[in-house]
Design a protein around this motif. Structure first.
Motif, PDB file in Angstrom:
ATOM      1  N   ALA A  57       0.931  -1.218  -0.102  1.00 36.51           N
ATOM      2  CA  ALA A  57       0.066  -0.038  -0.034  1.00 36.51           C
ATOM      3  C   ALA A  57       0.885   1.214  -0.134  1.00 36.51           C
ATOM      4  O   ALA A  57       2.005   1.235   0.551  1.00 36.51           O
ATOM      5  CB  ALA A  57      -0.974   0.064   1.433  1.00 36.51           C
ATOM      6  N   VAL A  58       0.367   2.317  -0.818  1.00 35.64           N
ATOM      7  CA  VAL A  58       1.040   3.722  -0.517  1.00 35.64           C
ATOM      8  C   VAL A  58       0.059   4.708  -0.441  1.00 35.64           C
ATOM      9  O   VAL A  58      -1.242   4.568  -0.540  1.00 35.64           O
ATOM     10  CB  VAL A  58       1.834   3.924  -2.136  1.00 35.64           C
ATOM     11  CG1 VAL A  58       2.936   3.012  -2.310  1.00 35.64           C
ATOM     12  CG2 VAL A  58       0.744   3.678  -3.256  1.00 35.64           C
ATOM     13  N   PRO A  59       0.356   5.899   0.038  1.00 37.80           N
ATOM     14  CA  PRO A  59      -0.378   7.033   0.142  1.00 37.80           C
ATOM     15  C   PRO A  59      -1.079   7.166  -1.261  1.00 37.80           C
ATOM     16  O   PRO A  59      -0.462   6.857  -2.546  1.00 37.80           O
ATOM     17  CB  PRO A  59       0.402   8.202   0.563  1.00 37.80           C
ATOM     18  CG  PRO A  59       1.497   7.477   1.068  1.00 37.80           C
ATOM     19  CD  PRO A  59       1.798   6.294   0.415  1.00 37.80           C
ATOM     20  N   ARG A  60      -1.837   7.961  -1.429  1.00 39.28           N
ATOM     21  CA  ARG A  60      -2.431   8.804  -2.825  1.00 39.28           C
ATOM     22  C   ARG A  60      -1.265   9.277  -3.490  1.00 39.28           C
ATOM     23  O   ARG A  60      -0.375  10.077  -2.896  1.00 39.28           O
ATOM     24  CB  ARG A  60      -3.636   9.332  -2.640  1.00 39.28           C
ATOM     25  CG  ARG A  60      -4.731   8.821  -2.161  1.00 39.28           C
ATOM     26  CD  ARG A  60      -6.006   9.924  -2.219  1.00 39.28           C
ATOM     27  NE  ARG A  60      -7.297   9.253  -1.676  1.00 39.28           N
ATOM     28  CZ  ARG A  60      -7.836   8.136  -2.529  1.00 39.28           C
ATOM     29  NH1 ARG A  60      -7.708   7.510  -3.494  1.00 39.28           N
ATOM     30  NH2 ARG A  60      -9.002   7.674  -1.668  1.00 39.28           N
ATOM     31  N   CYS A  61      -1.152   9.355  -4.777  1.00 40.97           N
ATOM     32  CA  CYS A  61      -0.103   9.997  -5.524  1.00 40.97           C
ATOM     33  C   CYS A  61       0.007  11.406  -5.392  1.00 40.97           C
ATOM     34  O   CYS A  61       1.259  11.872  -5.680  1.00 40.97           O
ATOM     35  CB  CYS A  61       0.230   9.448  -6.906  1.00 40.97           C
ATOM     36  SG  CYS A  61      -1.165  10.047  -7.859  1.00 40.97           S
ATOM     37  N   THR A  62      -0.961  12.177  -5.020  1.00 41.51           N
ATOM     38  CA  THR A  62      -1.017  13.606  -4.571  1.00 41.51           C
ATOM     39  C   THR A  62      -0.437  13.848  -3.151  1.00 41.51           C
ATOM     40  O   THR A  62      -0.138  14.840  -2.843  1.00 41.51           O
ATOM     41  CB  THR A  62      -2.242  13.944  -4.621  1.00 41.51           C
ATOM     42  OG1 THR A  62      -3.183  13.463  -4.003  1.00 41.51           O
ATOM     43  CG2 THR A  62      -2.500  14.152  -6.119  1.00 41.51           C
ATOM     44  N   ASP A  63      -0.111  12.689  -2.420  1.00 41.56           N
ATOM     45  CA  ASP A  63       0.533  13.037  -0.898  1.00 41.56           C
ATOM     46  C   ASP A  63       1.698  13.186  -1.036  1.00 41.56           C
ATOM     47  O   ASP A  63       2.646  12.758  -1.732  1.00 41.56           O
ATOM     48  CB  ASP A  63       0.177  11.728  -0.162  1.00 41.56           C
ATOM     49  CG  ASP A  63       0.468  11.888   1.403  1.00 41.56           C
ATOM     50  OD1 ASP A  63       1.510  12.244   1.550  1.00 41.56           O
ATOM     51  OD2 ASP A  63      -0.408  11.361   2.165  1.00 41.56           O
ATOM     52  N   PRO A  64       2.390  14.399  -0.262  1.00 35.09           N
ATOM     53  CA  PRO A  64       3.903  14.444  -0.298  1.00 35.09           C
ATOM     54  C   PRO A  64       4.869  13.339   0.111  1.00 35.09           C
ATOM     55  O   PRO A  64       5.890  13.361  -0.495  1.00 35.09           O
ATOM     56  CB  PRO A  64       3.959  15.706   0.592  1.00 35.09           C
ATOM     57  CG  PRO A  64       2.653  16.160   0.852  1.00 35.09           C
ATOM     58  CD  PRO A  64       1.698  15.227   0.526  1.00 35.09           C
ATOM     59  N   ALA A  65       3.964  12.359   0.736  1.00 31.17           N
ATOM     60  CA  ALA A  65       4.917  11.135   1.112  1.00 31.17           C
ATOM     61  C   ALA A  65       5.086  10.028   0.448  1.00 31.17           C
ATOM     62  O   ALA A  65       5.584   9.379   0.365  1.00 31.17           O
ATOM     63  CB  ALA A  65       4.356  10.720   2.491  1.00 31.17           C
TER      64      ALA A  65
END
Length: 323
Positions: A57-65
């Motif tokens: 899992a990853v944060p949304r691609c607009t998330d700075p992380a």
């Protein structure tokens, strides 16, 4: 990359099972084994993630992380190649590709300026038009609103930064232009005629090695559902013009055009990534995925114009089961 295994990470993998399998076959053709990694916001609900060898899992691609999550995985798992699949992640990955390279991971991406151009549909039209590539007449919605008599109606409207057919529509007349939009909108002349996607491959030296058009027979959710490859020298010439207009483009791109009976073929969209219809070009013999992997094997890039015409793709709903 180890001698026998190439580790490939597909980001925002979603439903891209066909794309990951293209890379599995490409690796096998080169005598390698592809270890497929995939990530998504909800990997348990992503068919491509469930079909992969490793998923996370990853944060949304607009998330700075977002980028740091990808970098951590690439360092830890020694990822050789990262393949983005959606437009909204391209800018961040283009700007940080050197960080991935330092981690030993090549990002399949064009340079930041090219990505910035194709992510802005108004800039895309301007850059291509200045280079002599045929494009539809276009202007910001607010400009058209104050001079509607200069336009033929109906017209087409779409978000300047949109993708996947989000927010598109037909304006029957100037009265249909909203007084305000939630985002910048572009009005274009309404083109009529068959619609095509052209998958193209640009090598590491900036040379276009291949262009494979297919007619979009039917479309669902912005992606081709039924398509057929077709040879048309006009479309190949347009692809060469796009490559010249975007000198920082590398690897696989695709663009859409409409072959208008009055205007001829006009380009209205470019995606600086693998498009949803790429598996058709792969099956027809384009060898784009294999070409990307060949570089890791110390072999020449092998994308080719020796592909088959009249190859038809008919997509259908399949299921991936888990648990």
């Amino acid at each position: 990359m180890t001698r026998s295994t190439v580790r490939i990470l597909f980001t925002s993998a979603g439903r891209r099972v066909e794309l990951t399998r293209c890379f599995r076959r490409a690796a096998e053709a080169l005598g390698l084994r592809a270890e497929i990694h995939a990530c998504d916001f909800y990997p348990d609900l992503s068919a491509a993630c469930l079909d992969a060898d490793r998923a996370f899992a990853v944060p949304r691609c607009t998330d700075p992380a977002y980028v740091e999550h990808l970098l951590d995985h690439c360092r830890r798992e020694r990822i050789d190649l990262l393949v983005p699949t959606i437009d909204t992640e391209l800018e961040a990955l283009a700007l940080t590709r050197d960080s991935f390279a330092a981690a030993g991971t090549r990002v399949h991406i064009s340079d930041p300026e090219t990505v910035a151009i194709v992510r802005d549909k108004a800039r895309t039209i301007a850059v291509l038009g200045e280079a002599g590539v045929p494009v539809p007449r276009s202007a910001p919605a607010e400009h058209v609103r104050v001079a509607p008599g200069e336009w033929r109606w109906p017209a087409f409207v779409k978000p300047v930064g949109g993708s996947a057919s989000r927010g598109i529509g037909v304006l029957e007349g100037p009265e249909d232009i909203a007084l305000a939009y939630a985002e910048p909108m572009l009005v274009q002349e309404l083109l009529r005629g068959p619609e095509y996607t052209v998958n193209m491959y640009i090598d590491a030296a900036g040379r276009m090695l291949s262009a494979i058009p297919h007619r979009r027979l039917t479309v669902r959710a912005g992606e081709v559902e039924k398509g057929r490859t077709t040879r048309d020298p006009r479309f190949v010439a347009i692809a060469a013009g796009i490559a010249a207009a975007l000198p920082g483009a590398r690897g696989v791109l695709c663009f859409q055009l409409i072959d208008d009976p009055d205007r001829g073929p006009c380009v209205f969209e470019i995606n600086a990534r693998f498009g949803g219809g790429y598996p058709l070009a792969d099956h027809a013999g384009g060898r784009y995925a294999e070409s990307l992997l060949a570089g890791f094997a110390g072999l020449p890039e092998c994308a080719t114009q020796d592909w088959r015409e009249d190859v038809t793709m008919l997509r259908y709903d399949a299921a991936v089961f888990h648990g």
